[in-house]
Design a protein around this motif. Structure first.
Motif, PDB file in Angstrom:
ATOM      1  N   LYS A  50      35.314  44.494  33.594  1.00 31.88           N
ATOM      2  CA  LYS A  50      36.095  45.693  33.898  1.00 31.88           C
ATOM      3  C   LYS A  50      36.825  45.529  35.230  1.00 31.88           C
ATOM      4  O   LYS A  50      37.998  45.868  35.349  1.00 31.88           O
ATOM      5  CB  LYS A  50      35.184  46.925  33.968  1.00 31.88           C
ATOM      6  CG  LYS A  50      34.650  47.391  32.637  1.00 31.88           C
ATOM      7  CD  LYS A  50      33.726  48.587  32.837  1.00 31.88           C
ATOM      8  CE  LYS A  50      32.991  48.962  31.567  1.00 31.88           C
ATOM      9  NZ  LYS A  50      32.034  50.050  31.791  1.00 31.88           N
ATOM     10  N   LEU A  51      36.107  45.008  36.229  1.00 29.95           N
ATOM     11  CA  LEU A  51      36.713  44.807  37.548  1.00 29.95           C
ATOM     12  C   LEU A  51      37.866  43.813  37.461  1.00 29.95           C
ATOM     13  O   LEU A  51      38.929  44.026  38.047  1.00 29.95           O
ATOM     14  CB  LEU A  51      35.665  44.338  38.567  1.00 29.95           C
ATOM     15  CG  LEU A  51      36.160  44.148  39.997  1.00 29.95           C
ATOM     16  CD1 LEU A  51      36.656  45.469  40.577  1.00 29.95           C
ATOM     17  CD2 LEU A  51      35.057  43.567  40.872  1.00 29.95           C
ATOM     18  N   ALA A  52      37.674  42.737  36.714  1.00 30.13           N
ATOM     19  CA  ALA A  52      38.730  41.728  36.560  1.00 30.13           C
ATOM     20  C   ALA A  52      39.966  42.345  35.896  1.00 30.13           C
ATOM     21  O   ALA A  52      41.099  42.084  36.315  1.00 30.13           O
ATOM     22  CB  ALA A  52      38.219  40.548  35.746  1.00 30.13           C
TER      23      ALA A  52
ATOM     24  N   ASN B 284      45.428  44.174  36.378  1.00 28.01           N
ATOM     25  CA  ASN B 284      46.409  45.240  36.177  1.00 28.01           C
ATOM     26  C   ASN B 284      47.059  45.614  37.514  1.00 28.01           C
ATOM     27  O   ASN B 284      48.267  45.796  37.590  1.00 28.01           O
ATOM     28  CB  ASN B 284      45.723  46.463  35.554  1.00 28.01           C
ATOM     29  CG  ASN B 284      46.701  47.543  35.179  1.00 28.01           C
ATOM     30  OD1 ASN B 284      47.854  47.273  34.873  1.00 28.01           O
ATOM     31  ND2 ASN B 284      46.245  48.770  35.214  1.00 28.01           N
ATOM     32  N   LYS B 285      46.256  45.697  38.553  1.00 27.81           N
ATOM     33  CA  LYS B 285      46.773  46.047  39.877  1.00 27.81           C
ATOM     34  C   LYS B 285      47.729  44.964  40.387  1.00 27.81           C
ATOM     35  O   LYS B 285      48.783  45.273  40.930  1.00 27.81           O
ATOM     36  CB  LYS B 285      45.621  46.259  40.855  1.00 27.81           C
ATOM     37  CG  LYS B 285      46.046  46.826  42.178  1.00 27.81           C
ATOM     38  CD  LYS B 285      44.868  47.483  42.853  1.00 27.81           C
ATOM     39  CE  LYS B 285      45.268  48.236  44.084  1.00 27.81           C
ATOM     40  NZ  LYS B 285      45.982  49.462  43.834  1.00 27.81           N
TER      41      LYS B 285
ATOM     42  N   ILE C 140      39.936  45.341  46.982  1.00 33.25           N
ATOM     43  CA  ILE C 140      38.608  45.333  46.366  1.00 33.25           C
ATOM     44  C   ILE C 140      38.034  46.739  46.322  1.00 33.25           C
ATOM     45  O   ILE C 140      37.508  47.181  45.297  1.00 33.25           O
ATOM     46  CB  ILE C 140      37.667  44.367  47.113  1.00 33.25           C
ATOM     47  CG1 ILE C 140      38.118  42.927  46.859  1.00 33.25           C
ATOM     48  CG2 ILE C 140      36.217  44.553  46.674  1.00 33.25           C
ATOM     49  CD1 ILE C 140      37.429  41.892  47.733  1.00 33.25           C
ATOM     50  N   ASN C 141      38.140  47.469  47.426  1.00 33.36           N
ATOM     51  CA  ASN C 141      37.609  48.838  47.461  1.00 33.36           C
ATOM     52  C   ASN C 141      38.317  49.746  46.463  1.00 33.36           C
ATOM     53  O   ASN C 141      37.679  50.552  45.788  1.00 33.36           O
ATOM     54  CB  ASN C 141      37.694  49.426  48.871  1.00 33.36           C
ATOM     55  CG  ASN C 141      36.610  48.899  49.766  1.00 33.36           C
ATOM     56  OD1 ASN C 141      35.529  48.564  49.315  1.00 33.36           O
ATOM     57  ND2 ASN C 141      36.896  48.829  51.047  1.00 33.36           N
ATOM     58  N   SER C 142      39.634  49.618  46.343  1.00 27.29           N
ATOM     59  CA  SER C 142      40.348  50.473  45.400  1.00 27.29           C
ATOM     60  C   SER C 142      40.004  50.106  43.959  1.00 27.29           C
ATOM     61  O   SER C 142      39.886  50.983  43.101  1.00 27.29           O
ATOM     62  CB  SER C 142      41.852  50.421  45.630  1.00 27.29           C
ATOM     63  OG  SER C 142      42.372  49.161  45.287  1.00 27.29           O
ATOM     64  N   CYS C 143      39.813  48.828  43.703  1.00 26.20           N
ATOM     65  CA  CYS C 143      39.421  48.403  42.355  1.00 26.20           C
ATOM     66  C   CYS C 143      37.991  48.835  42.046  1.00 26.20           C
ATOM     67  O   CYS C 143      37.706  49.301  40.938  1.00 26.20           O
ATOM     68  CB  CYS C 143      39.568  46.886  42.196  1.00 26.20           C
ATOM     69  SG  CYS C 143      41.288  46.333  42.207  1.00 26.20           S
TER      70      CYS C 143
END
Length: 192
Positions: free
Chosen positions: A174-176, A181-182, A125-128
């Motif tokens: 955007k977060l989704a 992608n991650k 979550i933090n990296s995203c």
């Protein structure tokens, strides 16, 4: 909109009571730091801006009108301080560092596994969030982590509720996309 306790606390601070100011800082420092780290993406900058925020709070407290919650007013100062730092530095946001667990002995393996899952989720979550633009990360932080409602967010961000809803919707999309992608990269990477 101030509570009786908040009014009393402000009065004590205005009269020079340093213990009262220390109580105010203790009550809001974690949330201010969380907002700063999410927006700035750098621990050192977040710590420095958090300290600056409370200096600004102390100097401006006498002019605080009390037309919003004290916490909302403090978060507004923090939000603006972060925007100022981002404008001033004009450098790319760095990824949020995540503290690594100190080696600890766990008596039950399930506890260790649960903790690793929570840590991995937090890292993800933090990296995203760090991959988002600062304003998107901050609006998601205010809404989900600070649990601010739209009225409180209006005051902090100085935006209308409708604008906040649109920005929240876009930030979530955007977060989704970043998370999807991650996950795809991790899945492909682990199979190859």
């Amino acid at each position: 909109m101030l509570t009786t306790n908040e009014k009393e606390l402000i009065k004590k601070i205005s009269n020079g009571n340093t213990v009262a100011f220390s109580d105010l800082v203790d009550g809001h420092k974690d949330l201010v730091y969380t907002l700063c780290i999410r927006m700035l993406g750098n621990r050192e900058d977040a710590e420095e801006v958090s300290q600056d925020v409370f200096i600004k709070v102390f100097t401006a407290l006498r002019t605080f009108k009390g037309d919003s919650k004290l916490s909302t007013w403090i978060y507004r100062i923090a939000y603006n301080a972060c925007l100022d730092r981002l404008k001033k530095s004009k450098k790319e946001r760095m990824r949020v560092e995540v503290d690594h667990l100190k080696s600890a002995a766990f008596s039950v393996m399930d506890n260790a596994l649960d903790r690793m899952v929570r840590e991995e989720r937090s890292v993800l979550i933090n990296s995203c969030l760090a991959a988002l633009p600062a304003e998107d990360a901050s609006i998601l932080t205010l809404f989900y982590f600070e649990e601010k409602n739209l009225l409180e967010m209006e005051k902090v961000l100085d935006l209308s509720a409708n604008t906040i809803k649109v920005r929240l919707f876009r930030a979530r999309k955007k977060l989704a996309a970043i998370m999807e992608n991650k996950f795809d990269k991790e899945t492909v990477g682990s199979n190859g």
